[in-house]
Design an enzyme around this catalytic site. Sequence first.
Site, mmCIF file in Angstrom:
data_model
loop_
_atom_site.group_PDB
_atom_site.id
_atom_site.type_symbol
_atom_site.label_atom_id
_atom_site.label_comp_id
_atom_site.label_asym_id
_atom_site.label_seq_id
_atom_site.Cartn_x
_atom_site.Cartn_y
_atom_site.Cartn_z
ATOM 1 N N ASN A 1 1.452 3.728 -16.687
ATOM 2 C CA ASN A 1 0.643 2.535 -16.388
ATOM 3 C C ASN A 1 1.095 1.793 -15.132
ATOM 4 O OD1 ASN A 1 2.957 1.491 -17.614
ATOM 5 N ND2 ASN A 1 1.863 -0.256 -18.472
ATOM 6 N N GLU B 1 12.530 -0.239 -22.599
ATOM 7 C CA GLU B 1 11.471 -1.225 -22.382
ATOM 8 C C GLU B 1 10.225 -0.688 -23.072
ATOM 9 O OE1 GLU B 1 10.915 -4.470 -21.967
ATOM 10 O OE2 GLU B 1 12.614 -3.993 -20.661
ATOM 11 N N CYS C 1 2.204 -3.430 -20.598
ATOM 12 C CA CYS C 1 3.063 -3.876 -21.707
ATOM 13 C C CYS C 1 2.937 -5.376 -21.838
ATOM 14 C CB CYS C 1 4.526 -3.566 -21.445
ATOM 15 S SG CYS C 1 4.827 -1.980 -20.773
HETATM 16 C C1 UN1 Z 1 4.104 -3.276 -17.572
HETATM 17 O O1 UN1 Z 1 3.242 -3.886 -18.149
HETATM 18 O O2 UN1 Z 1 4.498 -2.207 -18.027
HETATM 19 O O3 UN1 Z 1 4.282 -8.437 -15.116
HETATM 20 C C2 UN1 Z 1 4.686 -3.755 -16.305
HETATM 21 C C3 UN1 Z 1 3.429 -7.590 -14.895
HETATM 22 C C4 UN1 Z 1 3.704 -6.533 -13.869
HETATM 23 C C5 UN1 Z 1 4.494 -5.429 -14.475
HETATM 24 C C6 UN1 Z 1 3.954 -4.946 -15.786
HETATM 25 N N1 UN1 Z 1 4.408 -7.104 -12.773
HETATM 26 O O4 UN1 Z 1 2.376 -7.589 -15.494
#
Ligand code: UN1
Length: 492
Positions: free
Chosen positions: A149, A247, A281
Amino acid sequence: MQLTNFIGGSWQQAGGANYTAVYNPANGQELAQVRLSTKEDVGLAVQAAKEAQKRWALVPAPKRADYLYEIGRLMKEKKEHLSQVLTKEMGKVIEEARGEVQEGIDMALYMAGEGRRLVGETVPSELQDKFAMSVRAPIGVVGLITPWNFPVAIATWKSFPAIVAGNAFVWKPATETPMMAYEMALIFEEAELPAGVANIVFGTGSEVGTAMIEHPDVRVISFTGSTETGRHVAETGGRYLKKVSLEMGGKNAVIVMDDADLDLAVEGILWSAFGTAGQRCTACSRVIVHKAVKSVLEQKLIAAMKDLSIGDGLDESVTIGPVINQKALDKIDSYVQIGKEEGAKLLIGGNILNEGKFSTGHYYEPTVFTDVKWDSRLAQEEIFGPVVSLIEVSSLDEAIEVNNSVQFGLSSSIFSRDVNQVFKAQRDLDTGIVYVNAGTTGAEIHLPFGGTKGTGNGHRDSGVAALDVFTEWKSIYIDFSGKLQRAQIDTD
Ligand code: UN1
């Protein structure tokens, strides 16, 4: 286009017999083929990394940083090309792809700066004529396992701190997004990063990922992906006493209080729930709304959603691209069915789009449920798609309780203009990231990124915190008294 592994500075054909193809999720077009690697390929990459790392660790950190400045410069020079490849391969809209590449550039420059810091401590010794300090020491060969992603940004969160700290890495990118890894390998090559410092092995988690975790010379595994896989990585890594940084999932919420700027809240919700088609995420998957403003918020959300435009992310006017593949589409749709069965009220959306211009890609309508019960599956489980659930509450305390009721703890947000409520919320929300008057996405690279509970295992990506993953603390005592001095005993 055929992609090959990048090992020890050269392009090497993987040893496996099987290929996998990469398809554009917007239209099903085949973009590349990748031969899947074996355990033996991982062995070759680790060996190359091990040899290179011995020399790399002796290069002064500010010189290691110079390579990162060059990598950052090349990424900037190729920003548009990288963004186009990213959109084709992963599907996110081009504006977001440019943002993601920028995140990688930022990380390069930020970590290059760390090459002149890598700060340790000097502290007084309890003994006379004795000097005490701590330094960050590189660990050796580190293994990076990254998701589809954010195929560039997350890779840079891991690989750049790893190399500035004097490690060499073996990177397994997601099978869905090998092209971005290939582009990064071209950049490492052009930046003349010493051979073997950066190695890329294409393949599956079960073969390549497992071989990395089980290899005795890989001392750290940094993984971003699903909670299910992360747990397996930690279990296996634990048997080998590895440092494992995880993560994983999220079930992030925006809290909208009765005094919130509702138009701003709507913008924040739309951006963080439907940006990247909800495949972050950090995506907003729940809206916890005060009952006094619930129906106005619902109306405003529905009205604003009329302006969303779904389609191929390469089209600059499109705001929501496809989801990654059929499996993702099925999963999203299954949660929409679960929501209906659980008695949640579907406000808007709820359909797979597969007619006309959508027929060859994987598209899902942006979807909002309301009257969702805080403890239902729809409100508790990660969906990873453009589906958001409204949950009604009567107070800030209740909102915080609902926010904290999920097994994940990545990101949260509150819209309120009351400073007392805001300060209470930022203290009591149990996530690793908290936003005030903004949605749940948009982390900046110079702060730690990560979460609590089922989202992580205590480590962080990006920020200075990332250096903790890729270094060991070494404490050094230098006695210049000329005699044996015993700590805790000869102190008078
Ligand atoms: C992710 O969702 O895996 O804060 C990373 C954010 C992005 C990074 C997301 N800078 O939504």
